[in-house]
Design a protein around this motif. Structure first.
Motif, PDB file in Angstrom:
ATOM      1  N   PHE A  75       0.952  -1.275   0.103  1.00  0.00           N
ATOM      2  CA  PHE A  75       0.240  -0.193  -0.120  1.00  0.00           C
ATOM      3  C   PHE A  75       0.976   1.312  -0.166  1.00  0.00           C
ATOM      4  O   PHE A  75       1.995   1.288   0.435  1.00  0.00           O
ATOM      5  CB  PHE A  75      -0.842   0.171   1.341  1.00  0.00           C
ATOM      6  N   LEU A  76       0.482   2.176  -0.605  1.00  0.00           N
ATOM      7  CA  LEU A  76       0.965   3.357  -0.661  1.00  0.00           C
ATOM      8  C   LEU A  76      -0.114   4.556   0.016  1.00  0.00           C
ATOM      9  O   LEU A  76      -1.109   4.694  -0.125  1.00  0.00           O
ATOM     10  CB  LEU A  76       1.260   3.946  -2.062  1.00  0.00           C
ATOM     11  N   ASP A  77       0.522   5.086   1.116  1.00  0.00           N
ATOM     12  CA  ASP A  77      -0.221   6.115   1.975  1.00  0.00           C
ATOM     13  C   ASP A  77       0.289   7.493   1.704  1.00  0.00           C
ATOM     14  O   ASP A  77       1.412   7.690   1.932  1.00  0.00           O
ATOM     15  CB  ASP A  77      -0.349   5.804   3.411  1.00  0.00           C
ATOM     16  N   ILE A  78      -0.638   8.419   1.372  1.00  0.00           N
ATOM     17  CA  ILE A  78      -0.294   9.480   1.410  1.00  0.00           C
ATOM     18  C   ILE A  78      -1.046  10.607   2.304  1.00  0.00           C
ATOM     19  O   ILE A  78      -2.197  10.550   2.195  1.00  0.00           O
ATOM     20  CB  ILE A  78      -0.755  10.301  -0.120  1.00  0.00           C
ATOM     21  N   ARG A  79      -0.197  10.881   3.371  1.00  0.00           N
ATOM     22  CA  ARG A  79      -0.751  11.388   4.729  1.00  0.00           C
ATOM     23  C   ARG A  79      -1.626  12.622   4.395  1.00  0.00           C
ATOM     24  O   ARG A  79      -2.666  12.813   4.995  1.00  0.00           O
ATOM     25  CB  ARG A  79       0.239  11.513   5.611  1.00  0.00           C
ATOM     26  N   SER A  80      -1.136  13.484   3.593  1.00  0.00           N
ATOM     27  CA  SER A  80      -1.578  14.805   3.476  1.00  0.00           C
ATOM     28  C   SER A  80      -1.367  15.498   2.104  1.00  0.00           C
ATOM     29  O   SER A  80      -0.403  16.044   1.648  1.00  0.00           O
ATOM     30  CB  SER A  80      -1.055  15.784   4.474  1.00  0.00           C
ATOM     31  N   PRO A  81      -2.119  14.849   1.178  1.00  0.00           N
ATOM     32  CA  PRO A  81      -1.906  15.162  -0.372  1.00  0.00           C
ATOM     33  C   PRO A  81      -2.086  16.656  -0.636  1.00  0.00           C
ATOM     34  O   PRO A  81      -3.140  17.471  -0.336  1.00  0.00           O
ATOM     35  CB  PRO A  81      -2.941  14.695  -1.075  1.00  0.00           C
ATOM     36  N   GLY A  82      -1.051  16.936  -1.214  1.00  0.00           N
ATOM     37  CA  GLY A  82      -1.022  18.570  -1.807  1.00  0.00           C
ATOM     38  C   GLY A  82      -1.298  18.463  -3.253  1.00  0.00           C
ATOM     39  O   GLY A  82      -1.182  17.208  -3.940  1.00  0.00           O
TER      40      GLY A  82
END
Lengths: 113, 110
Positions: A75-82
């Motif tokens: 899995f790829l998690d992007i915590r706070s996407p910009g």
């Protein structure tokens, strides 16, 4: 016949809202990779797992994390996407190393609103 | 880490042979040369890999001169479906990074 599967193919998220992209493989390969590819650019390696060992590229932002609960899934998690994280995210596998053929999934295109 | 240089783009007519050359002046002794093909909105696909001289498969040939400072991907009798971006990679033994260069955008014209 599918070997590297990525879901979803398209993902829309809001600015700052965490998002998870998934990848699974039926090849039983030891190594799984995540790449980011922006429009008209080459894929850029973010990190990879050799079995359970996580290897982060030096310039991968902390905003990007990854999990590999078992051989088949990553899995790829992007915590706070910009807005700058909008891209195609590619998952790939190889049997045991970089010199071997990498098998890529179809990618997940992420849109950040 | 040996970087690669390729032409940004190439055009070819259907049925012609296409040769795409990649420069990799700093290639090391144990490095392999690998080519991938990428269609729009798809992941890259492995085409061919070689170490020296010539490698041929059902899709392409790869020519590597003795000094290994360059390599040439040869696509015989291209068709419209060969329109794609072609990436040349130099992959070192035990590397902890895999670097895709700029790639060559091949357009096949009817």
């Amino acid at each position: 016949d599918a070997m590297v599967i990525q879901n979803p193919r398209y993902q829309v998220t809001q600015f700052g809202k965490p998002v998870t992209l998934s990848c699974s493989q039926t090849l039983n390969h030891n190594v799984m990779y995540w790449y980011q590819q922006k429009s008209s650019q080459a894929p850029k390696l973010l990190f990879h797992y050799y079995d359970k060992d996580f290897n982060n590229e030096a310039d991968t932002p902390d905003n990007f994390q990854s999990r590999r609960p078992n051989t088949s899934f990553c899995f790829l998690d992007i915590r706070s996407p910009g807005l700058g994280d909008a891209a195609m995210y590619l998952c790939a596998t190889s049997h045991s190393g970089y010199q071997e053929t990498q098998y890529f999934g179809p990618g997940t295109r992420l849109l950040v609103l | 880490l040996a970087k690669t240089t390729q032409p940004i783009s190439m055009d070819s007519y259907e049925g012609q042979e296409v040769n795409i050359t990649c420069s990799h002046n700093n290639i090391a002794t144990n490095d392999y040369i690998t080519w991938y093909q990428q269609f729009p909105s798809q992941g890259p696909r492995f085409i061919i890999q070689g170490y020296k001289t010539k490698v041929t498969n059902e899709v392409a040939s790869l020519f590597i001169p003795a000094d290994r400072k360059s390599s040439t991907l040869s696509l015989p009798r291209v068709s419209l479906s060969d329109t794609a971006v072609y990436y040349c990679l130099v992959v070192p033994t035990g590397a902890n990074n895999l670097f895709f260069g700029t790639g060559t955008r091949l357009t096949v014209i009817p």
